[in-house]
Design a protein around this motif. Structure first.
Motif, short mmCIF file in Angstrom:
data_model
loop_
_atom_site.label_atom_id
_atom_site.label_comp_id
_atom_site.label_asym_id
_atom_site.label_seq_id
_atom_site.Cartn_x
_atom_site.Cartn_y
_atom_site.Cartn_z
N PRO A 1 0.85 -1.20 0.00
CA PRO A 1 0.00 0.00 0.00
C PRO A 1 0.88 1.24 0.00
CG PRO A 1 -0.78 -1.59 1.63
CD PRO A 1 0.54 -2.10 1.13
N LYS A 2 0.56 2.17 -0.85
CA LYS A 2 1.40 3.36 -1.01
C LYS A 2 1.58 4.11 0.31
CE LYS A 2 1.37 7.82 -3.37
NZ LYS A 2 0.58 8.72 -4.24
N SER A 3 0.50 4.24 1.08
CA SER A 3 0.56 4.99 2.33
C SER A 3 1.50 4.33 3.34
CB SER A 3 -0.84 5.11 2.93
OG SER A 3 -1.40 3.82 3.17
N HIS A 4 1.52 3.00 3.36
CA HIS A 4 2.40 2.27 4.29
C HIS A 4 3.87 2.53 3.95
CE1 HIS A 4 3.98 -0.63 6.97
NE2 HIS A 4 4.16 -1.61 6.08
N PHE A 5 4.19 2.47 2.66
CA PHE A 5 5.58 2.70 2.24
C PHE A 5 5.99 4.15 2.51
CE2 PHE A 5 8.63 4.16 -0.91
CZ PHE A 5 9.66 3.24 -0.73
N ILE A 6 5.15 5.10 2.13
CA ILE A 6 5.47 6.51 2.30
C ILE A 6 5.66 6.85 3.77
CG2 ILE A 6 4.62 8.86 2.01
CD1 ILE A 6 5.59 7.52 -0.57
N SER A 7 4.81 6.29 4.63
CA SER A 7 4.92 6.56 6.07
C SER A 7 6.27 6.11 6.61
CB SER A 7 3.78 5.86 6.81
OG SER A 7 3.91 6.01 8.20
N ALA A 8 6.70 4.91 6.21
CA ALA A 8 7.98 4.39 6.69
C ALA A 8 9.15 5.20 6.15
CB ALA A 8 8.12 2.92 6.30
N LEU A 9 9.09 5.56 4.87
CA LEU A 9 10.19 6.31 4.25
C LEU A 9 10.29 7.72 4.84
CD1 LEU A 9 12.31 5.87 2.02
CD2 LEU A 9 10.74 6.98 0.43
N THR A 10 9.16 8.32 5.14
CA THR A 10 9.16 9.67 5.69
C THR A 10 9.84 9.72 7.05
OG1 THR A 10 7.10 10.15 4.51
CG2 THR A 10 7.69 11.62 6.32
N VAL A 11 9.74 8.63 7.81
CA VAL A 11 10.43 8.58 9.11
C VAL A 11 11.92 8.82 8.92
CG1 VAL A 11 11.10 7.04 11.00
CG2 VAL A 11 8.74 7.09 10.21
N VAL A 12 12.49 8.18 7.92
CA VAL A 12 13.93 8.34 7.64
C VAL A 12 14.21 9.75 7.15
CG1 VAL A 12 15.86 7.52 6.25
CG2 VAL A 12 14.20 5.89 7.15
N PHE A 13 13.38 10.26 6.24
CA PHE A 13 13.61 11.60 5.69
C PHE A 13 13.60 12.67 6.79
CE2 PHE A 13 11.79 10.52 1.22
CZ PHE A 13 12.90 9.73 0.99
N VAL A 14 12.68 12.53 7.73
CA VAL A 14 12.53 13.55 8.78
C VAL A 14 13.65 13.46 9.80
CG1 VAL A 14 11.08 14.27 10.71
CG2 VAL A 14 10.04 13.74 8.50
N ASN A 15 14.05 12.24 10.16
CA ASN A 15 14.99 12.07 11.25
C ASN A 15 16.46 12.09 10.82
OD1 ASN A 15 13.37 11.37 13.88
ND2 ASN A 15 12.38 10.22 12.25
N SER A 16 16.73 11.87 9.55
CA SER A 16 18.13 11.77 9.13
C SER A 16 18.82 13.13 9.11
CB SER A 16 18.22 11.11 7.75
OG SER A 16 17.91 9.73 7.85
N LYS A 17 18.24 14.09 8.40
CA LYS A 17 18.79 15.45 8.32
C LYS A 17 20.09 15.56 7.54
CE LYS A 17 15.60 16.97 11.21
NZ LYS A 17 14.47 17.81 10.76
#
Length: 428
Positions: A156-172
């Motif tokens: 599901p697109k939302s499941h993948f995007i949610s997980a990937l966004t965690v990395v985008f937000v926290n990595s910096k």
């Protein structure tokens, strides 16, 4: 005399035995004094880095010193999660219990992470579950690799995007991102840019159908340090090339474009203006422009109508004689050319034209094509020793009045300055 000879031999034998016993005692004493548990931790760390994860975990149980090394942050900077289903894959998978321990104790140490998953939806889901838990880490590189068909697209697109966004937000501080064949979309790329625009240098996102030209343009507008970019042709635009050519942007080093058609006649391919290519190459004169074509013959019409700065061309399906003729006229920067198939019309004139106009050509590969032996020798003669890679199937070369197959390898070797033979198809 005979008895004396025997005594002498016996004496020598005893001396040899004594010497061996002395060496054995010395070796045993040395091994007893060598305490493997007290080796310097820097040495153990370097050894552990070469061990598979399971072997590394077993080795950590040898002694307290080795266990301390097992938990050193430097050992967990770089890690590859291998996620496979035993019933459908022969590849080894990272044990679930070890994954739990890594997330619990070392997630804040991870910096260079990749996920290698098989074709199953379950493995892709497991990768997303791990990504969603990386809230305390600051990744520098992230790669999502499907070893078979793109399994991330089944999620599901939302499941993948949610997980990937965690990395985008926290990595910096992401500098490298490889997310080919994933359902990443424009809003998630905006999150990526908002948190990592100053550090992103490499972005590979071929076959991401939910990304629009506006989405990738947002990345180019904001990530001025981007040096390598890989995407599908439908995301390439005049606006994108001009954004990559702005004064704020660093010189691009590598641009890969995949030109793919799944159904003949159903995909429309737009044309990029020559002025956009000119501005791009003026800004990044040393860029490698790599283009992979997986088209049907009737779909090549928009391409190679005027000069483009391509350096590497790969034709994965049959390409017409006419198109290859246009390549010789419009790609003066060409360095490498690979043609998997062409048909039954000899490519003599086309190869000669490419040799004449593409002065930087150093590698060529020909599969299901036909070239006369005389034309091929002339091609090699014109290119000379700059041809560092010459991969030609024996079936491609057509004997003529001047050269037979037995003669051609001598003639080609002479012009190359090294021994050369055509490739042969295995008979098994």
């Amino acid at each position: 005399m005979k008895r004396g000879g025997r005594d002498s031999d016996h004496s020598s034998s005893e001396e040899g035995t004594a010497e061996k016993s002395k060496k054995l005692r010395t070796t045993n004493e040395h091994s007893q004094t060598c305490d493997w548990g007290n080796l310097l931790q820097d040495i153990i760390l370097q050894v552990f880095k070469y061990l598979p994860l399971l072997d590394r975990a077993h080795a950590s149980q040898v002694c307290r010193n080795w266990n301390q090394v097992f938990h050193m942050p430097d050992l967990w900077r770089c890690f590859e999660f291998e996620l496979n289903q035993p019933a459908t894959s022969y590849l080894k998978a990272t044990h679930p219990e070890l994954i739990k321990q890594i997330i619990k104790r070392h997630s804040n140490h991870l910096q260079y992470v990749s996920f290698k998953v098989d074709s199953s939806k379950e493995s892709a889901e497991a990768a997303c579950d791990i990504l969603s838990q990386l809230v305390n880490c600051s990744l520098k590189t992230l790669g999502l690799i499907s070893t078979a068909r793109p399994s991330f697209m089944d999620l599901p697109k939302s499941h993948f995007i949610s997980a990937l966004t965690v990395v985008f937000v926290n990595s910096k501080s992401l500098s490298s991102l490889k997310i080919d064949d994933t359902p990443v979309d424009d809003p998630s790329l905006k999150v990526l840019v908002a948190n990592n625009s100053d550090t992103l240098k490499l972005l590979k996102m071929s076959s991401c159908p939910h990304v629009s030209p506006a989405g990738i343009l947002c990345v180019a507008d904001q990530c001025h340090g981007l040096r390598e970019l890989a995407l599908n042709y439908h995301l390439l635009s005049d606006e994108l090339l001009l954004a990559l050519s702005s004064e704020k942007h660093v010189r691009l080093e590598h641009l890969r474009i995949d030109v793919v058609s799944e159904n003949p006649g159903q995909t429309h391919f737009h044309t990029i203006q020559k002025s956009s290519w000119d501005a791009f190459i003026k800004h990044s004169p040393k860029v490698n422009l790599v283009m992979y074509f997986f088209l049907y013959e009737e779909e090549f019409d928009p391409f190679f109508r005027y000069e483009i700065p391509a350096t590497h061309l790969y034709f994965g399906r049959s390409v017409s004689k006419d198109v290859l003729g246009r390549v010789g006229m419009t790609c003066p920067r060409l360095v490498e050319l690979v043609v998997c198939a062409n048909g039954l019309r000899p490519l003599d004139e086309e190869l000669i034209r490419i040799a004449e106009r593409c002065k930087n050509l150093s590698a060529i590969g020909l599969g299901e094509c036909e070239v006369s032996c005389s034309a091929f020798v002339e091609f090699v003669k014109m290119c000379g020793g700059r041809l560092s890679q010459l991969s030609i199937m024996e079936e491609v070369l057509i004997p003529d009045q001047k050269y037979s197959l037995e003669q051609i390898h001598w003639e080609v070797s002479k012009h190359l300055g090294r021994v050369w033979f055509p490739d042969m198809m295995p008979t098994w």
